[in-house]
Design a protein around this motif. Structure first.
Motif, PDB file in Angstrom:
ATOM      1  N   LEU A 119      -2.946   6.522 -16.958  1.00  0.00           N
ATOM      2  CA  LEU A 119      -2.444   6.331 -18.331  1.00  0.00           C
ATOM      3  C   LEU A 119      -2.703   7.573 -19.184  1.00  0.00           C
ATOM      4  CD1 LEU A 119      -3.740   2.700 -18.902  1.00  0.00           C
ATOM      5  CD2 LEU A 119      -1.369   3.398 -18.566  1.00  0.00           C
ATOM      6  N   LEU A 120      -3.719   8.371 -18.783  1.00  0.00           N
ATOM      7  CA  LEU A 120      -4.062   9.561 -19.580  1.00  0.00           C
ATOM      8  C   LEU A 120      -3.010  10.665 -19.453  1.00  0.00           C
ATOM      9  CD1 LEU A 120      -7.900   9.759 -18.945  1.00  0.00           C
ATOM     10  CD2 LEU A 120      -6.740   9.065 -21.033  1.00  0.00           C
ATOM     11  N   THR A 121      -2.065  10.482 -18.484  1.00  0.00           N
ATOM     12  CA  THR A 121      -1.011  11.506 -18.414  1.00  0.00           C
ATOM     13  C   THR A 121       0.026  11.285 -19.514  1.00  0.00           C
ATOM     14  OG1 THR A 121       0.226  10.224 -16.807  1.00  0.00           O
ATOM     15  CG2 THR A 121      -1.284  11.867 -15.937  1.00  0.00           C
ATOM     16  N   LEU A 122      -0.015  10.146 -20.171  1.00  0.00           N
ATOM     17  CA  LEU A 122       0.886   9.938 -21.321  1.00  0.00           C
ATOM     18  C   LEU A 122       0.513  10.933 -22.419  1.00  0.00           C
ATOM     19  CD1 LEU A 122       0.748   6.036 -21.559  1.00  0.00           C
ATOM     20  CD2 LEU A 122       2.788   7.366 -21.077  1.00  0.00           C
ATOM     21  N   PRO A 123       1.503  11.632 -22.969  1.00  0.00           N
ATOM     22  CA  PRO A 123       1.169  12.590 -24.036  1.00  0.00           C
ATOM     23  C   PRO A 123       0.421  11.908 -25.179  1.00  0.00           C
ATOM     24  CG  PRO A 123       3.463  12.819 -23.373  1.00  0.00           C
ATOM     25  CD  PRO A 123       2.942  11.613 -22.656  1.00  0.00           C
ATOM     26  N   ASN A 124      -0.571  12.614 -25.723  1.00  0.00           N
ATOM     27  CA  ASN A 124      -1.372  12.184 -26.886  1.00  0.00           C
ATOM     28  C   ASN A 124      -2.343  11.048 -26.588  1.00  0.00           C
ATOM     29  OD1 ASN A 124       0.229  13.976 -28.460  1.00  0.00           O
ATOM     30  ND2 ASN A 124       1.801  12.380 -28.565  1.00  0.00           N
ATOM     31  N   VAL A 125      -2.334  10.508 -25.361  1.00  0.00           N
ATOM     32  CA  VAL A 125      -3.268   9.414 -25.046  1.00  0.00           C
ATOM     33  C   VAL A 125      -4.533  10.025 -24.448  1.00  0.00           C
ATOM     34  CG1 VAL A 125      -3.666   7.381 -23.618  1.00  0.00           C
ATOM     35  CG2 VAL A 125      -1.444   7.735 -24.718  1.00  0.00           C
ATOM     36  N   GLU A 126      -5.669   9.705 -25.084  1.00  0.00           N
ATOM     37  CA  GLU A 126      -6.949  10.250 -24.606  1.00  0.00           C
ATOM     38  C   GLU A 126      -7.843   9.089 -24.169  1.00  0.00           C
ATOM     39  OE1 GLU A 126      -7.581  13.340 -24.120  1.00  0.00           O
ATOM     40  OE2 GLU A 126      -5.753  14.101 -25.082  1.00  0.00           O
ATOM     41  N   GLN A 127      -8.996   9.447 -23.626  1.00  0.00           N
ATOM     42  CA  GLN A 127      -9.937   8.458 -23.079  1.00  0.00           C
ATOM     43  C   GLN A 127     -10.210   7.318 -24.066  1.00  0.00           C
ATOM     44  OE1 GLN A 127     -11.124   9.450 -19.888  1.00  0.00           O
ATOM     45  NE2 GLN A 127     -11.762   7.336 -19.662  1.00  0.00           N
ATOM     46  N   HIS A 128     -10.377   7.670 -25.354  1.00  0.00           N
ATOM     47  CA  HIS A 128     -10.793   6.641 -26.316  1.00  0.00           C
ATOM     48  C   HIS A 128      -9.650   5.706 -26.713  1.00  0.00           C
ATOM     49  CE1 HIS A 128      -9.573  10.234 -28.584  1.00  0.00           C
ATOM     50  NE2 HIS A 128      -9.031   9.390 -29.438  1.00  0.00           N
ATOM     51  N   HIS A 129      -8.436   5.988 -26.197  1.00  0.00           N
ATOM     52  CA  HIS A 129      -7.335   5.063 -26.498  1.00  0.00           C
ATOM     53  C   HIS A 129      -7.164   3.995 -25.420  1.00  0.00           C
ATOM     54  CE1 HIS A 129      -5.635   8.773 -28.692  1.00  0.00           C
ATOM     55  NE2 HIS A 129      -6.141   7.964 -29.591  1.00  0.00           N
ATOM     56  N   LEU A 130      -7.858   4.158 -24.269  1.00  0.00           N
ATOM     57  CA  LEU A 130      -7.570   3.280 -23.119  1.00  0.00           C
ATOM     58  C   LEU A 130      -7.864   1.812 -23.423  1.00  0.00           C
ATOM     59  CD1 LEU A 130      -8.763   5.443 -20.096  1.00  0.00           C
ATOM     60  CD2 LEU A 130      -6.460   5.102 -20.951  1.00  0.00           C
ATOM     61  N   HIS A 131      -8.816   1.570 -24.345  1.00  0.00           N
ATOM     62  CA  HIS A 131      -9.181   0.160 -24.621  1.00  0.00           C
ATOM     63  C   HIS A 131      -7.970  -0.634 -25.123  1.00  0.00           C
ATOM     64  CE1 HIS A 131      -9.165   0.380 -29.069  1.00  0.00           C
ATOM     65  NE2 HIS A 131      -9.380   1.670 -28.831  1.00  0.00           N
TER      66      HIS A 131
END
Length: 2047
Positions: A1804-1816
């Motif tokens: 999911l982190l390969t989505l642009p602008n998505v970082e570790q802290h957004h995974l929740h």
């Protein structure tokens, strides 16, 4: 000093201060009423108002302002009360105004109201005062008002502009006119009063108010008092004393105004002095000064009230002292320059600390100190003081982690240490030298933010000029760079502090603090004793008597005493004499130490000391201290004294300066001090006296201190006057004006007379010349005519310029006023050699002096002029001459220069000197001689005298090491005992002999068995190198030398340090006694340890007839006896053939473009006629098919020639293709942009780009008419020409810049041409070759190779440019690259001003960093101009709009000044912006890296090539540009449409100037560089089948250009002669070597006949993927069956392709820091390796870690460019070995590279602008979306789940809802775009093949993709054993259906630099055996695609499971895998036969 005080000055400064303003404002109006009717009020008021604003800027508190206004108002009320009739009206109005003022709390409005109030008061005053008697107001009210306000009349006069009364001649004026009038008035009044008393009448007849005689008398007295205070002979300059400064506490300023102070020279003694006068001595006692009373506003500053940093640093202190508290606000909270004059011991160091802390606080970001942003420099006058300060500051600042280092003559720092240090403590001379050398070097002088000058009062001493030049340089830097450098001056109390403040640019109202003696922390009582005896012996005796009396007096009172004497041996003499006196008089008991608990321990310590006198003196309570004692002894004495065990300490003045050790009383015994510089005894300076007296009184213990000077009677008054300090300090700058001017010229900051005049205005000399012109020989008349002294300064400069020009230190062109530096001037500046010394050297120095003569010349240097010969030294000098002088000492003992010579030789011989004056002289001589001889060495080197250079370098080392050259070199090792060394010398054991001996042999010879090992170690540690030289003739007159330097010694940090060993290297011609090349290089520690040889490449001239030999000599810069010589022999040198002449340019009629005979072609040109060159070649190019080589200068229209050739193909062979090869992608892009418009759009022909970045599909290439490509790409494509029909259709090959054959990329061009010829011979279709190049020297060779007859060869000379070119070459000295580049900035700026003030300018530099530094320096120079934005040719607002779109911060800054930057690190859009601005002349200057010269055709009027070297990461050193690059850059000069002449300025390293002079005017021959890469190209041909035997390989070489040049210039390629046999042998060796390399790399194998060659898999892979054979060898050796991702990453980055990745200066440190933040560790010793850097950059790419600098971003792009190709090759190697695990991991690695994430990261982190802290958010997806029926349920962990969830539940809206809280709308849109483009692939599987039971036709059986029950037989497919089947894989893309428009085959990869086609790997493997069975690559799947994988079934029967992997090559997390369940049944013969038959049939159909 208890001088008299005047009313007002002792009150609190601020109260008085503002009272003055307001009082003066009111009083001023009345005082000037008598001028109201003439114009003067306006003038006065305006002047006054300006002054008022100056005060207002001080921002005093508002309440305070109100109080003052109130006070002023009260005063006015009192005054007006006399006029009751008129008062009422005014009072009301004033009250109203006052209330208005007091109620208004807004400070800024108060400022405005302030003026309003006074304006209104003015009007009313005028009304009232019209009716009032002028005299009354003027003389009575006025003075009363002044008195009430505490204003002195002079101050009022000064403020109101009224001129003080003139004073004339010597007459004593008793009464002025004014006073006479007053007396008359007074008498009249008395008479009138008498009359009035008779008449009892109150009012006089004419209505004038009555005068009170008492008041008149008072007035008269007041006037007389005033007259007493006014000096009779005033000067205008005295007026500044009249202005009041808030922080000046100066009782002397007051005292100076008394009548006794006549003419400014009468000395003043304080009140209460006692005198005693008898026949032996006269004594003057000055009592203790009363401390200054505390002011109302003074509040102590407590440490607890400071911020955290202040509290940390001042830990252990409670509060700041009084002075520190007064200056605290300014020092700690402002950036103001400050001058602090305060008594010694007043705590000035802590004030410095306050400013240091202020600076540190400015560089704190988020609680972290940015240590690399600033430097603080503390300049202390003495080394001892510097050491103490370093100690103090480092202890205090340690808590902040701020590093403080000493940088003095004793303490050298390396560049790295300086970079890591935040605060440097240095001496004035050292800092002067540092700033002289490194202007613009960002490392140091540009980072300085705070400069602290301690003891500024040194300005008037000999060393004053140094301070002046430092300050002037700093101030000019501040102005030019607009950077903030704060200056803090600390000094003892000095009289003309205002001058010094002006000089330091201190605002006297804010930053000037003056504290007189009343502020001493411990008040000081002073005693002056003048001994009357004139006989020296008697005088000495009396002095000792008096000294003893004074000491005894103090000791009796229980105090300790320090006695200061002025020579080291006097300390012992005096201490012994005092002890004797005490014993003789029976008073020794007073002196004995107290027998306390510490005494016993102390006594033991003293007894251990090696100092005999110290041991003797201690028991009697005496101690000695001087710099000649050992450090531990000195420390011991300091400790004993501070413990009170030593009562009397006899010491030299160094103790006062260096160590803070106070005593109650100090006594200075004698004031004669020997000055080595002057060579005689001089009086002790006031500075030293102040410093010594500063040690009197211990702040914690004493109420007061006592200082005593015992001097001769004639000096008594001198010291009294000095201590009452009336003499202003003057400047000594004139004496060293020539030297300082030379330093500035050498530095480049002064280039003409005008700048020099400006520079002088920054000196203290200028300040004093204006204040006191007569002292400097300026008459009053001159000063009046020229108050700014412009003319005088100009005269001074011109005179100095002439002197320097005469001495050849500069070139001074008087006509233009320009200065230019010479080598001699630079050397003298860097080595601090004086002008007169250089004159002496010019006269005496030549190439053939012996060592003795050199010493004689050095001894005559001006630096030693003051060393005098004294009678008493003669005997000792004779002894020294006999004992220690190894060389004849010219001049002998009688002469000064003879004395210098003897002392220098004695110093080298380590001789013992007894006489103290000789010791002092000897130290002085040694220190200066070392420097001067170094300077002479550089002069000899620059003059190119080999023998002299060698001799002087040895002398430098002889002085440094204090060893004669004939001594054994092992004497340089301190570990060897002297006896051993002497034996070695006796036995004549040389280093070479010792190297060959064993340690026990050495031990036996030396009769000392154990020492053998130590000697052996030392022998191996003595630096030694081996030289090997290879020579290559470039032309008949120029030779290239490749010198390999191999270290041959063992490194030891204690001996060699940690940096490197410096060496000098030069090439000398023994017959002509000349040096042809010299270089300084550093042998790095690392190179020595790993024995890595270092390569130096340089060119030298040769002459015919050939000399027999040259020598290359390498000499260590530091070690005696460390040198190496290499002989270059010319016996077998074959010079290349002479070059044929150039093609003459014929005088032809220019051809019109209609000659093309095609309207369409004509339409694409904007011009009407071809230029002369195009006209001359037109027929050959356009009307024939012969090959053409066109050599012509840049800018002569070669592109049009290429177009003509292309048009011919279009006309004659419409179905054929044209290929245009350009050497750089940038050039390809430029051609594409141009031809897309002109050829594709206008002519309708298809143009295709083919580069590493752009690879079109085969269809596009097949349809193309014109292919534009790079050499490497075309080489790769044409390698498999048999399979590529489009390669065979090529009819013309145009190679642009074909002279790059000689470049490192040249071999590719050779191969392409050779292959083209080979292809055309096979296909029998001729391919025309057109080569375009600059003018060539050896065009004939190139033409022969290209198969060109005389008709097709056009090689014009360089001068036939369409725009003639004027070239200027300037050489710049300096061993180090960065400072050398910095020194070029000013000349570059001047070149622009001279050659192209308003036309476009291109500046080429070597690196991105240099673009930035150059631009910043140019902006700094612009800042000093009248119009700093003169290079910006557009409206500033428009430019601001452009700047707002620019990303790069440096570019934003530079564009505002009309300077553009251009380099590969810029964003594409920024580059385009800059290009457009420059092309449209909106900005005038473009600074670009060298690639732009090739890349884009931007001509300019002026081209500046700033430096011709670049940093080569591979060899880690600076190497020269190829000469072709320099020519290319120059070619950009001159714009054909606009200029009739172009200008090029080449700035080069001075040692290369001759080389460039030669080759920039005559063309450079092109040699081949195929040899280094021959193996790779042979491999490609073997793989392609072109070469199948060794003979083929030999033949192949004969096709190459290399072969042509081999015969023409054999020595270049190490061929001994050109006979047939030799060439054959040479070539077969060459082929053998290359083929052996290939065999070792597993690329080919040799047949059994040892002649045939077979390609192997690895060789094919290397050829296909364009890899070097070393890379595939590494794959073969390191790839294993189960490599992890980490292993593969390491293998990938170790590929040979990455060895060229640059590791620039200091990047090893950056790499080390970067590595700490990355997950995979690398070898910590390899941070300077390209491969390690590539590894780290890839890791940073995967981790998305921030990169340390912009260069790394571009480097990452380079790494990623290659990575996919290398990975694909790795995958092929793994597949060929059948390694399943490795293959799958490699595909994962490819995905990581494309998507910039680690494989273990969530996809999911390969989505642009998505970082570790957004995974929740994704984990909670379904909680937020209950309604969805279909799609994925539960938390989302990966991309397929997310796609499924979106498919099933609302698509984009659902996605937006969930992410809405975390991201912005645009970011969500980007993420959705990525998600919706992801390929969702449906897989169907089937097996095709023959089965036993099938009816004679091939069957296909479907396979289940999802198997839930493995027990079910249906899920197991039956296949026969050992038979081939085909697995059919059908892939269908499932459209998400949410986006419209046609599908793009490009993968979405925002972090990958190039466009990447989406593709797939299909892998079939057996997991149990970890075996890969089949692999296939699949391209983009548009809708559906079918893949066939052939595989053999296992031989054994039974069940097995195969797994099919569908791996994306672009996305992480989109892979699929399917298990295929096989049931292997026994083999079937019929099925096998059928399989084989069907294969054969299919082969036939294909054929």
């Amino acid at each position: 000093m208890g001088a008299t005080h005047l009313n007002g000055l002792d009150s609190d400064s601020r109260d008085f201060d503002f009272g003055v303003w307001v009082g003066q404002q009111f009083t001023f109006r009345q005082g000037t009423v008598n001028h109201i009717f003439n114009q003067s009020i306006e003038r006065n008021f305006n002047g006054f108002r300006d002054k008022l604003y100056a005060y207002k800027s001080n921002q005093l508190e508002i309440d305070y302002l109100k109080e003052c206004l109130q006070a002023g108002l009260e005063m006015l009320k009192l005054m007006i009360a006399d006029y009751e009739t008129k008062a009422d009206v005014l009072l009301k109005e004033l009250n109203a105004l006052n209330e208005k003022m007091i109620s208004d709390t807004n400070f800024s409005s108060v400022k405005i109201n302030y003026d309003k109030v006074f304006d209104e008061v003015d009007q009313h005053c005028v009304k009232i005062l019209n009716h009032v008697c002028k005299v009354y107001l003027r003389d009575i009210v006025f003075n009363d008002g002044l008195d009430q306000c505490g204003i002195k009349k002079e101050q009022f006069k000064k403020m109101s502009g009224e001129n003080p009364m003139p004073a004339f001649g010597c007459q004593v004026t008793i009464q002025s006119e004014q006073e006479k009038q007053l007396v008359k008035q007074f008498r009249k009044e008395e008479k009138r009063i008498a009359r009035r008393e008779k008449r009892d009448d109150d009012v006089s007849g004419d209505g004038l108010p009555c005068f009170d005689p008492k008041e008149m008398r008072m007035q008269r007295e007041y006037a007389l008092m005033n007259a007493r205070k006014e000096p009779v002979l005033t000067r205008e300059r005295m007026n500044y004393d009249l202005i009041y400064y808030p922080h000046v506490y100066d009782s002397h300023a007051e005292a100076r105004k008394t009548s006794a102070f006549i003419g400014g020279t009468k000395m003043l003694l304080p009140e209460g002095i006692e005198r005693e006068n008898n026949k032996i001595f006269e004594e003057v006692r000055i009592p203790v000064t009363e401390p200054m009373s505390l002011g109302i506003e003074e509040k102590p500053v407590f440490i607890k009230d400071l911020d955290e940093i202040g509290q940390l640093v001042f830990k252990g202190m409670k509060r700041l002292n009084r002075i520190q508290s007064i200056v605290f606000e300014t020092a700690y909270n402002t950036n103001e320059n400050m001058l602090i004059c305060a008594p010694t011991g007043a705590g000035k160091t802590n004030i410095a600390m306050l400013t240091v802390l202020h600076e540190i606080r400015q560089h704190i970001q988020q609680g972290v100190i940015k240590k690399d942003e600033f430097k603080i420099v503390y300049v202390a006058p003495m080394k001892a003081l510097a050491a103490e300060m370093t100690n103090y500051f480092s202890k205090r600042l340690e808590v902040l982690g701020v590093s403080v280092k000493e940088l003095t003559g004793d303490m050298q720092l390396s560049k790295g240490e300086i970079l890591r240090t935040q605060m440097l403590v240095t001496t004035p001379e050292k800092w002067d030298v540092v700033t002289r050398k490194s202007v613009g070097d960002i490392a140091l002088s540009q980072l300085v933010r705070l400069l602290i000058l301690d003891e500024v009062h040194l300005l008037h001493e000999d060393r004053g000029p140094v301070l002046e030049s430092i300050v002037a340089r700093t101030l000019r830097q501040v102005e030019s760079t607009q950077s903030m450098i704060r200056i803090l001056g600390l000094s003892a109390t000095l009289p003309n502090y205002l001058d010094v403040a002006t000089f330091l640019h201190v605002n006297p109202y804010i930053g000037l603090f003056y504290f007189d003696g009343r502020f001493r922390p411990v008040p000081l009582g002073q005693t002056f004793v003048g001994i009357k005896a004139t006989n020296k012996v008697q005088q000495l005796h009396d002095m000792e008597e008096q000294c003893y009396e004074k000491v005894l007096e103090q000791i009796r009172a229980g105090h300790q005493v320090m006695v200061f004497v002025h020579a080291r041996n006097s300390t012992v003499r005096t201490a012994m004499a005092l002890r004797e006196l005490s014993k003789n008089r029976g008073e020794s008991v007073y002196f004995e130490p107290n027998q306390g608990p510490d005494f016993g321990y102390a006594e033991k310590q003293v007894q251990k000391s090696r100092n005999k006198q110290l041991r003797e003196l201690f028991p009697d309570g005496f101690g000695i201290h001087h710099a000649g004692m050992l450090r531990p002894d000195r420390s011991l004495v300091e400790q004993l004294f501070s413990q009170g065990l030593v009562k009397v300490l006899v010491c030299t003045a160094t103790l006062a300066w260096g160590v803070n050790l106070p005593a109650h009383a100090v006594i200075i015994k004698g004031t004669q001090i020997y000055d080595a510089k002057r060579g005689s005894f001089v009086d002790l300076g006031i500075l030293d006296v102040m410093q010594i007296f500063g040690r009197a009184g211990r702040p914690q213990f004493d109420k007061f201190g006592e200082g005593t000077i015992i001097t001769s009677h004639d000096k008594l008054s001198y010291y009294l006057s000095l201590l009452t300090q009336q003499n202003p300090i003057e400047s000594q700058f004139l004496e060293s004006l020539a030297d300082n001017l030379n330093a500035e010229i050498a530095l480049g900051t002064v280039t003409n007379v005008e700048e020099a005049v400006k520079w002088l205005s920054y000196t203290y000399l200028y300040v004093r010349m204006r204040a006191n012109p007569l002292v400097y020989g300026i008459s009053h008349k001159i000063y009046q005519m020229d108050p700014a002294l412009e003319k005088h300064r100009q005269e001074l400069v011109i005179e100095a310029g002439r002197k320097l020009d005469k001495a050849k230190m500069i070139r001074f062109e008087e006509r233009t006023g320009y200065f230019s530096a010479t080598d001699l001037g630079r050397t003298s500046s860097h080595y601090y050699i004086k002008y007169n010394t250089i004159e002496t050297f010019n006269e005496l120095f030549d190439a053939h002096k012996t060592e003795g003569e050199i010493f004689a010349i050095v001894s005559k240097a001006e630096e030693f002029e003051q060393i005098k010969v004294r009678e008493e030294e003669m005997e000792e000098m004779e002894h020294l001459l006999d004992s220690y002088c190894e060389l004849p000492a010219a001049g002998g003992v009688e002469n000064g220069y003879g004395k210098v010579n003897i002392l220098l030789q004695t110093f080298i011989s380590r001789g013992e000197v007894d006489s103290f004056s000789l010791i002092s002289d000897s130290a002085y001589v040694a220190q200066n001689a070392a420097r001067i001889v170094r300077g002479l060495f550089e002069i000899a080197l620059r003059k190119r005298w080999p023998a002299m250079t060698y001799r002087l370098l040895n002398l430098c080392k002889i002085i440094d090491k204090r060893l004669w050259g004939w001594a054994n070199p092992l004497r340089q090792f301190s570990v060897l005992p002297g006896t051993v060394l002497s034996r070695l010398e006796e036995k004549k054991l040389t280093i070479d002999k010792l190297k060959d001996m064993r340690k026990d042999e050495i031990g036996h010879i030396l009769h000392h068995v154990n020492i053998g090992l130590k000697v052996k170690q030392c022998v191996h540690q003595l630096p030694s190198i081996a030289l090997e030289a290879a020579i290559q003739p470039i032309t008949r007159t120029v030779l290239r030398v490749r010198l390999s330097i191999s270290p041959d010694f063992k490194w030891n940090d204690q001996v060699h340090g940690t940096m490197g060993e410096p060496w000098w290297i030069w090439v000398e011609d023994p017959t002509n006694d000349h040096i042809y090349h010299s270089e300084y290089f550093l042998l790095q520690k690392k190179q020595v340890i790993i024995k890595e040889p270092q390569m130096l490449v340089f060119t030298i001239p040769i002459f015919e007839p050939l000399p027999s030999q040259y020598y290359i000599r390498a000499v260590s810069d530091r070690w005696l006896g460390a040198e190496a010589v290499c002989i270059i022999n010319f016996q077998h040198l074959i010079l290349p053939e002479r070059h044929p002449p150039h093609t003459e340019l014929l005088d032809l009629q220019p051809l019109p473009i209609t000659a093309l005979g095609n309207r369409e072609y004509e339409a694409i040109y904007k011009f009407t006629h071809f230029n002369p060159i195009q006209t001359q070649i037109f027929h050959t190019i356009y009307h024939t098919d012969c090959n053409v080589l066109l050599g012509a200068p840049t800018g002569s229209g070669k592109t049009v020639a290429a177009e003509m050739a292309i048009f011919r193909i279009f006309n004659k062979y419409p179905s054929a293709k044209a290929v245009y090869i350009a050497p750089l992608k940038a050039l390809v892009r430029e051609r594409m942009e141009d031809w897309k418009v002109r050829i594709e759009n206008k002519l309708g022909k298809k143009v295709v780009e083919l580069t590493g970045d752009v690879t079109p599909d085969v269809r596009a290439i097949a349809q193309a008419d014109l292919i534009v490509t790079t050499p490497e790409k075309w080489d790769g494509v044409s390698r498999s020409w048999q399979n590529r029909s489009y390669v065979q259709k090529v009819a013309i090959l145009i190679i642009d810049e074909i002279h790059l054959l000689g470049d490192e990329r040249g071999p590719v061009l050779e191969v392409i041409v050779s292959r083209t010829n080979f292809i055309s011979s096979h296909t029998e279709k001729p391919v025309r070759v057109v080569g375009l190049s600059t003018a060539l020297a050896n065009a004939r060779d190139l033409a022969d190779w290209l198969n060109i007859r005389q008709m097709g060869l056009f090689n014009f000379r360089p001068s036939v440019r369409p725009v003639p070119l004027e070239v200027h070459i300037h050489g710049f000295p300096g061993q180090h690259y960065c400072p050398r580049m910095a020194s070029m900035n000013k000349p570059a700026f001047q070149a622009i001003r001279t050659h192209s003030p308003a036309k476009p300018v291109l500046i080429f530099v070597s690196s991105r960093r240099q673009t930035r530094l150059t631009a910043l320096d140019l902006i700094a120079f612009l800042a000093t101009e009248d119009d700093p934005k003169q290079w910006l040719n557009m409206d500033e607002r428009e430019m601001n709009a452009v700047i707002s779109t620019v990303r790069d911060s440096n570019l934003k800054l530079t564009l505002a000044f009309g300077i553009g930057l251009h380099h590969a690190g810029l964003h594409e859009r920024d580059r385009k912006t800059v290009e457009e601005l420059f092309v449209n002349c909106k900005i005038q200057v473009l600074i670009a890296t060298s690639t732009l010269a090739w890349g884009v055709n931007f001509p300019a009027h002026l081209v500046i090539v700033k430096g011709t070297e670049f940093y080569d990461g591979k060899t880690r050193r600076y190497v020269d540009y190829p000469i072709t690059d320099v020519l290319q850059m120059m070619g950009r000069a001159g714009r054909p449409q606009f200029d009739d002449q172009g200008k090029a300025v080449i700035l080069v390293h001075d040692i290369k100037k001759d080389f460039y002079k030669k080759f920039l005017y005559e063309p450079f021959p092109v040699e081949s560089s195929l040899l280094e890469v021959l193996a790779d190209h042979l491999n490609a041909e073997v793989a392609a089948g072109t070469i199948s035997t060794k003979q083929d390989a030999m033949d192949y070489i004969t096709w190459t250009y290399f072969f042509r040049r081999l015969i023409m210039n054999p020595s270049y390629y190490n061929l001994e002669d050109v006979t047939h046999d030799t060439i054959n042998k040479y070539l077969s060796n060459l082929v053998e070597r290359s083929l052996t390399d290939l065999e070792q790399s597993y690329c080919i194998e040799t047949g059994e006949d040892s002649r045939s060659l077979q390609p192997l898999t690895h060789g094919r892979i290397a050829s296909y993927y364009y890899l070097k054979h070393q890379t595939v060898r590494m794959f073969k050796e390191r790839l294993k069956a189960e490599c992890s991702i980490e292993d593969l990453l390491s293998i990938l980055t170790d590929a040979e392709e990455y060895s060229d990745l640059p590791v620039r200066h200091n990047e090893d440190q950056l790499n080390s820091e970067l590595a700490q933040h990355l997950p995979v560790s690398v070898n910590p010793h390899s941070f300077d390796s390209s491969h390690t850097k590539a590894h780290l950059l890839l890791q940073a790419h995967f981790s998305r870690a921030p990169l340390p600098c912009p260069d790394y971003a571009t480097d990452t792009k380079t790494v990623l460019d290659q990575a996919i190709r290398v990975c694909q090759a790795m995958l092929d190697v793994a597949a060929s070995q059948g390694w399943l695990v490795t293959a799958v991991n490699i595909t994962n690695l490819v995905q990581m590279v494309i998507q910039a994430r680690w494989i273990h990261d969530s996809s999911l982190l390969t989505l642009p602008n998505v970082e570790q802290h957004h995974l929740h958010v994704f984990r909670k997806w379904n909680q937020s979306r209950r309604k969805s029926k279909s799609g994925h349920q539960g938390p989302i962990e990966c991309l397929p789940e997310l796609i499924s969830a979106c498919e099933g539940g609302g698509g984009e809206n659902a996605f937006t809802d969930v992410l809405g809280s975390e991201l912005q709308a645009t970011q969500i849109a980007q993420a959705w775009n990525f998600l919706s483009h992801l390929p969702v692939i449906d897989v169907r599987l089937s097996v095709k093949g023959w089965w036993d039971n099938s009816d004679q036709k091939q069957n296909e059986r479907l396979l289940p993709t999802v198997v839930t029950n493995t027990r079910d037989e249906k899920n197991w497919v039956q296949l026969h054993a050992d038979q081939e089947y085909v697995l059919q894989v059908t892939l269908r893309r499932i459209h998400m259906g949410h986006h419209k428009g046609k599908y793009d085959s490009k993968a979405v990869a925002p972090r990958f630099p190039k466009a990447k086609d989406e593709g797939w790997f299909v892998i079939l493997g057996e997991v149990d055996k970890k075996e890969l069975i089949a692999l296939k690559r699949v391209g983009y799947i548009r809708s559906r695609s079918m893949i066939s994988l052939a595989f053999y079934t296992p031989e054994s029967t039974g069940r097995c499971i195969y797994t099919l992997y569908l791996m994306s090559d672009s996305y992480l997390g989109m892979d699929q895998q399917y298990d295929i369940y096989l049931n292997i049944i026994p083999a079937s013969i019929s099925a096998q036969v059928n399989t084989e038959v069907s294969d054969a049939v299919s082969d036939l159909t294909v054929a």
